[in-house]
Design a protein around this motif. Structure first.
Motif, PDB file in Angstrom:
ATOM      1  N   ALA A  41       0.824  -1.212   0.000  1.00  0.00           N
ATOM      2  CA  ALA A  41       0.000   0.000   0.000  1.00  0.00           C
ATOM      3  C   ALA A  41       0.858   1.263   0.000  1.00  0.00           C
ATOM      4  CB  ALA A  41      -0.917  -0.015   1.225  1.00  0.00           C
TER       5      ALA A  41
ATOM      6  N   ALA B   1       4.721   2.480  -4.636  1.00  0.00           N
ATOM      7  CA  ALA B   1       4.638   1.635  -5.833  1.00  0.00           C
ATOM      8  C   ALA B   1       3.201   1.148  -6.028  1.00  0.00           C
ATOM      9  CB  ALA B   1       5.599   0.455  -5.719  1.00  0.00           C
TER      10      ALA B   1
ATOM     11  N   ASN C  18      -2.504  -5.692   2.515  1.00  0.00           N
ATOM     12  CA  ASN C  18      -1.330  -5.025   3.102  1.00  0.00           C
ATOM     13  C   ASN C  18      -1.126  -5.441   4.540  1.00  0.00           C
ATOM     14  OD1 ASN C  18       0.827  -3.083   2.756  1.00  0.00           O
ATOM     15  ND2 ASN C  18      -0.246  -1.816   4.250  1.00  0.00           N
TER      16      ASN C  18
END
Ligand code: NAP
Length: 263
Positions: free
Chosen positions: A119, A122, A142
């Motif tokens: 998260a 990227a 995540n």
């Protein structure tokens, strides 16, 4: 001779100078490209002292540099991160690199259900590319719930991409898990992977992560992070040159040179 650099901290691992050199060699221009270690406390001074410069930006400055620049383009503003600077204007070419890497590998993103692992910056760039490509849904997995909620709220700004999938058409690792030197590590992903899926890793060192090796065994199509890396660099150079040089560059040749530099 044009001077280019990449800034970050730590920066010794960066392959960007090789990438810059190789791309410019292809178009017959001599340049210098250097890695500059810029700490968080030095960032403002660096930006102010390099007002006419062209450089890439990497961890940990991609977000912090935004308010220090004179302007940012629309996508960098929407993503909230800059990885390319041309004379005090910030751009995000990570999302372009990801999108072009999918094109290069003939992966269609339109109407696809996608899972992003991670998260951070990227993940945002990848999600932005998926949104721009009219994907159907984005599921974020995540480690920390807080950062997951933040990116999900950010995605909601662009439309309804919510889903909670155990399996998807495309799975993209946007965590650093498996990055050199932790070659055996794999991001946690409890869903199944099968031959009708595409598995992408944004990590480009090692050339093929443990996650991709595992996915490959299931028959899934895999896409390595090096493609995104080369194509974000090429997109940066297009900005610096104010010219689309893509057709003048042999992607496969550059990839081969970089592969030799990777562990
Ligand atoms: N190929 C390319 O051109 C390209 C371009 C950009 C980035 N990348 C790659 O993308 C990766 C991530 O970069 P970033 O800028 O997004 O970093 P970031 O902003 O620091 O975000 C890292 C993300 O990974 C998660 N994470 C970190 N360590 C983890 C662990 N041990 N276990 C599980 N989750 C973990 C974090 O989770 P929490 O929220 O819980 O901390 C966070 O969501 C890097 O490895 C880089 O190689 C590649």
């Amino acid at each position: 001779m044009k001077k280019i650099s990449v800034i970050g901290s730590p920066i010794e691992h960066s392959l960007s100078p090789y990438l810059h050199q190789e791309i410019y060699k292809e178009i017959g221009e001599k340049i210098t490209s250097t890695k500059i270690d810029v700490s968080k406390s030095e960032l403002r001074t660096f930006v102010n002292n390099h007002k006419n410069d062209f450089y890439n930006v990497t961890i940990p400055h991609k977000e912090k540099i935004l308010p220090l620049l004179e302007s940012v383009d629309v996508s960098a503003d929407q993503i909230g991160a800059v990885n390319c600077v041309a004379k005090l204007k910030g751009y995000n070419t990570d999302w372009m690199g990801f999108k072009k890497a999918m094109d290069e590998n003939s992966i269609k993103l339109k109407n696809k259900n996608c899972i992003i692992l991670g998260a951070g910056g990227a993940a945002r760039a990848v999600a932005y590319a998926l949104i721009k490509s009219e994907c159907n849904s984005i599921t974020i997995l995540n480690r920390s719930e807080k950062r997951k909620q933040t990116i999900c709220k950010w995605i909601d700004r662009f439309g309804n991409y919510s889903a909670n999938l155990a399996a998807a058409d495309i799975i993209i690792n946007c965590t650093p898990v498996g990055m050199w030197p932790n070659l055996e590590d794999r991001p946690v992903y409890t869903g199944t992977i099968s031959s009708n899926q595409v598995v992408v890793d944004t990590i480009y060192n090692p050339y093929e992560t443990a996650f991709l090796k595992y996915a490959k065994k299931t028959g899934a199509k895999i896409i390595r992070g090096i493609d995104m890396f080369i194509l974000q660099g090429l997109a940066s150079i297009n900005i610096w040159e104010k010219n689309d040089i893509t057709q003048r560059v042999n992607f496969k040749k550059i990839k081969k040179v970089l592969e030799e530099k990777i562990c």
